[in-house]
Design a protein around this motif. Structure first.
Motif, short mmCIF file in Angstrom:
data_model
loop_
_atom_site.label_atom_id
_atom_site.label_comp_id
_atom_site.label_asym_id
_atom_site.label_seq_id
_atom_site.Cartn_x
_atom_site.Cartn_y
_atom_site.Cartn_z
N ASP A 474 0.85 -1.18 0.00
CA ASP A 474 0.00 0.00 0.00
C ASP A 474 0.90 1.24 0.00
OD1 ASP A 474 -1.76 2.02 0.39
OD2 ASP A 474 -2.65 1.25 2.24
N PRO A 475 0.86 2.10 -1.02
CA PRO A 475 1.77 3.24 -1.08
C PRO A 475 1.59 4.22 0.08
CG PRO A 475 0.09 3.36 -2.80
CD PRO A 475 -0.02 2.01 -2.19
N ASP A 476 0.36 4.40 0.54
CA ASP A 476 0.14 5.31 1.67
C ASP A 476 0.80 4.78 2.94
OD1 ASP A 476 -1.34 6.92 0.00
OD2 ASP A 476 -3.26 5.98 0.54
N GLU A 477 0.73 3.48 3.16
CA GLU A 477 1.36 2.89 4.33
C GLU A 477 2.89 2.99 4.25
OE1 GLU A 477 0.31 -1.00 6.94
OE2 GLU A 477 0.96 -1.40 4.89
N ALA A 479 4.50 5.37 2.72
CA ALA A 479 4.84 6.78 2.96
C ALA A 479 4.80 7.09 4.46
CB ALA A 479 3.87 7.67 2.20
N ARG A 480 3.81 6.56 5.18
CA ARG A 480 3.74 6.81 6.62
C ARG A 480 4.94 6.19 7.34
NH1 ARG A 480 -1.76 5.55 5.72
NH2 ARG A 480 -1.42 3.44 6.51
N PRO A 489 10.48 7.67 0.81
CA PRO A 489 9.65 6.50 0.47
C PRO A 489 10.32 5.69 -0.63
CG PRO A 489 8.31 8.49 0.63
CD PRO A 489 9.74 8.94 0.67
#
Length: 828
Positions: A474-477, A479-480, A489
């Motif tokens: 998951d790209p958002d995960e 990044a976090r 990232p």
């Protein structure tokens, strides 16, 4: 004395001895200078000083020794009859010569040696430089101070000092050299020959020009006996030749008599002889030493090669151009099933245990032309081991002309490695529910097993060889997580901790399947390290834990609800306890008033009562007191629950407590048809405790025993110290009543517990007595336990710690004497 102190003392002792030798040799050389000569024919003092400096190496104390050389040489010249100023100048010249030779030879090394011809050339150059320095200085001194010739003095002293240094300096250089072999017969014969030839050549009656005869004998020693022997023999020859020539012996002195040559010329000839002997002998000694060292190194290398060859784990076979085995190691011989001696000299095609012999013949035929393959593989049929797969690496040996002479075959048995690789591949493919993904340092996928295909929905052909790992996350995960780590990232987010040195990192990631669905994966990322410990790649092992995490969340919610329910029940229980305590306090005051008025009625305060009235009042008093006891139990239980049980601990006799409790229940037992027995120790039983609480504990035990024992039964009380543990005392209350089932032994000490048998027989009681007994016993550091069976009575044992006894203390006489009583049945 320490080691350093001993070493320092040795240096000073040898230095002093060397300076004494410089003085003695210098004085002797001056004294025996030829008549009419301004300088000595030979100056061995210079050689001795240089030899000592070279033996000690580059040492800071060398400057002090040079000052000593200046003083000793000056004193020797003065003792030899030279003027003081001239003697001092000669001392300076001798010190300067020693300093020049020593400085040149120790400029690049700490301790000079004669290990090579370069070392010999440096010695010759340094000797010549030092002799020239002294010669020039001596020529100036003779010219200015003594009025003698400059050039002839320079030439004479340069030769004499050069010869002296060449003869004596090798002793200092060879001081630490080893003998090539132990002293033997050859050494003795050579020594006798060199001494005998030298003495014969230079004795007084010998006038033949045979000065060259000692040199072949010196060459003998140089080739066979080593540098140290040559150095000592040079000294012996030099001293013998100079002394005997000075005494008129030998060919040089004879030439002076018959040919009329000057004394300086005789000295020059003598120095030339010594220089020639020294250069010749030292050159051969150095060459012989180099040869011996080279042979020793060659033997060591040959032995090392043999050991390496024989101990190598790989099979090594050397084959010549004809295809014949020339050499092989033990590993190769084991694979061929025979000994090395039996295999050497046979054709490789005949001894290699392979099925395809034509292929071996073709390989052997290509050795001379260089057409043998660089690598090849064979299946070898080894006896006892079965078929082994060997990978061979071929290399050529060539002669000086570049012609190929041998083929060196190095074989590695890869059977086990390939079997292990096959096994690992099978294991990876068998893990159908676990994703195993390998990546290199740049994140390129190198391994994608069947489990990864099943879990993630991608095929290995879709991702292997590509940096497609972002497709799996998951790209958002990502990044976090990058923001948490403080990195950009990318792939480093997954392997950051492993790159920083962690052995592995396990955490949950949200992975995206090929069909777009998201799954929670427990991913363990670890590093793949090479033999040197450096990272070569990464291994990711992932498991789908979506349902497990959902179940954990549901469990956490359920646990939260349970926790809230427990808190509510705790609060409710606390409210109940507070209510019971408050009600008990409110009931105790009016009940005490009621009991007081009942006592007044029994005492006749309101007038005399009939027997029937007294009976009724007595029953009111008895039930009121039972109600008061219940209220007291409720209050005490509330304090126990709240953790506020306070004990007024002091030293007391437990016998008195038992007596009071026995008396308090006497009114109850007196109305029952029971056999009562009490047995108390004759001596006081001292403990640290609260007498009131202890009496209540004993009273509750006795009341229970009476209550659950039918008429005609037995109730007993025993109070005795423990014979095995003298610091403990046991209070035992037993009855022959209805008994307690084993399943209820622990439950009877719980609050408000009543057994089924008690309920069935309608035996009154709230079920608080035994819980209070346990609380009081444990509050005094003791324990309580029960032994019982249904219809066989019950025995309660309270164990309490004792305190030290007091002197002249007596307990209740009645209880201490013991007794057995049988009361009449109560008709009420």
């Amino acid at each position: 004395m320490t080691w350093r102190g001993t070493a320092r003392w040795n240096w000073w002792a040898w230095a002093l001895l060397a300076l004494v030798g410089v003085f003695v040799l210098g004085a002797t050389a001056v004294r025996f200078a030829p008549p009419g000569s301004t300088v000595a024919v030979w100056w061995p003092a210079a050689g001795l000083a240089v030899s000592f400096l070279l033996a000690t190496g580059r040492d800071r104390r060398a400057y002090l020794f040079l000052v000593g050389v200046l003083v000793s040489s000056g004193a020797a010249n003065y003792y030899g009859g030279r003027p003081p100023l001239v003697a001092l100048c000669f001392g300076v010249a001798n010190a300067a010569e020693a300093a020049v030779v020593h400085g040149l030879l120790t400029r690049s090394v700490r301790r000079p040696t004669l290990a090579s011809m370069e070392d010999l050339w440096r010695l010759l150059a340094a000797t010549l430089a030092g002799a020239l320095v002294f010669g020039i200085l001596a020529g100036l001194i003779v010219r200015v101070g003594l009025g003698g010739p400059f050039l002839s003095t320079v030439s004479a002293v340069t030769a004499s000092h050069a010869a002296a240094v060449l003869v004596l300096a090798p002793i200092g250089l060879a001081a630490r050299a080893r003998r090539p072999q132990p002293l033997g017969v050859e050494d003795l014969v050579q020594w006798a020959t060199v001494v005998g030839v030298t003495v014969w050549v230079f004795h007084a009656g010998q006038q033949l020009p045979l000065a060259f005869l000692p040199i072949p004998v010196l060459v003998w020693g140089a080739l066979r006996l080593g540098q140290r022997t040559v150095a000592v023999q040079l000294l012996v020859i030099g001293v013998t030749a100079v002394v005997m020539t000075s005494l008129g012996g030998g060919p040089f002195a004879a030439a002076a008599v018959t040919g009329g040559i000057r004394p300086e010329t005789v000295g020059a000839l003598t120095q030339a002889f010594l220089a020639t002997a020294a250069v010749t002998a030292l050159s051969l000694a150095v060459a012989s030493t180099q040869r011996r060292n080279a042979l020793a190194e060659l033997r060591d290398e040959a032995e090392l090669s043999r050991v390496v060859l024989d101990t190598a784990a790989s099979a090594i076979v050397v084959v010549d151009c004809t295809g014949t085995v020339a050499r092989l190691n033990a590993t190769a011989a084991r694979l061929m099933g025979d000994s090395e001696e039996a295999l050497v000299g046979r054709l490789a095609a005949d001894v290699f245990p392979v099925a395809d012999r034509d292929r071996v013949v073709r390989t052997m035929a290509g050795i001379a032309s260089g057409q043998a393959p660089l690598t090849e593989e064979h299946d070898w049929h080894v006896e006892g081991l079965g078929v082994r797969r060997l990978v061979w690496t071929n290399a050529y040996l060539t002669d000086d002309s570049g012609r190929r002479t041998h083929l060196v075959k190095t074989g590695a048995d890869v059977t086990d490695e390939r079997a292990a690789r096959t096994f690992v591949e099978a294991v990876l493919e068998a893990a159908t529910a676990t994703a195993i993904i390998g990546m290199d340092l740049d994140g390129v996928v190198t391994l994608f097993n069947r489990g990864a295909e099943n879990v993630l929905g991608w095929q290995a052909t879709d991702v292997v060889g590509r940096r497609d790992w972002p497709l799996l996350h998951d790209p958002d995960e990502v990044a976090r997580r990058a923001a948490e780590l403080g990195v950009e990232p990318g792939f480093d987010v997954l392997v950051h901790l492993v790159r920083e040195g962690a052995p592995a990192e396990t955490r949950d990631w949200t992975c995206v399947r090929k069909d777009g669905t998201r799954r929670t994966m427990s991913l363990t990322m670890s590093g793949i390290r090479g033999a040197g410990g450096h990272l070569t790649g990464y291994l990711a092992v992932a498991e789908d834990v979506t349902r497990r995490r959902q179940a954990e969340v549901a469990l956490q919610v359920a646990l939260g609800r349970e926790r809230q329910a427990v808190e509510e029940l705790t609060a409710l229980d606390r409210t109940k306890s507070d209510f019971v305590s408050a009600v008990s306090h409110e009931l105790r005051t009016p009940l005490a008033s009621v009991l007081g008025y009942v006592e007044m009625l029994e005492d006749g305060a309101a007038g005399p009562l009939t027997d029937r009235q007294l009976e009724l009042v007595s029953r009111v008093d008895r039930n009121g007191r039972r109600l008061l006891s219940l209220i007291e139990d409720l209050l005490l239980n509330s304090r126990i629950e709240a953790g506020r049980l306070q004990l007024d601990v002091r030293r007391c006799d437990l016998s008195d407590v038992v007596a009071s409790a026995w008396t308090s229940v006497n009114t109850v037992t007196a109305q029952r048809d029971l056999v009562r027995r009490v047995d108390v120790a004759e001596q006081p039983v001292w403990i640290e405790g609260d007498p009131v609480a202890l009496e209540r504990m004993v009273t509750n035990l006795l009341s229970n025993a009476v209550k659950f024992t039918p008429d005609g039964g037995r109730v007993s009380l025993d109070l005795q110290p423990d014979e095995q543990e003298p610091n403990m005392v046991h209070l035992v209350v037993a009855d022959s009543g209805m008994g307690i089932p084993a399943a209820d032994h622990e439950r009877i000490f719980a609050r408000f517990f009543r057994s089924n048998a008690a309920n069935e027989r309608a035996i009154q009681g709230p079920g608080l007595g035994l819980s209070i007994v346990r609380a009081i016993a444990e509050g005094h550091g003791g324990t309580v336990r029960v032994e019982s069976e249904p219809e066989h009575g019950a025995t309660f044992i309270v164990s309490l710690p004792r305190s030290a006894p007091e002197v002249n203390s007596d307990g209740p006489a009645l209880l201490r004497a013991g007794g057995t009583y049988r009361d009449q049945k109560d008709d009420s």
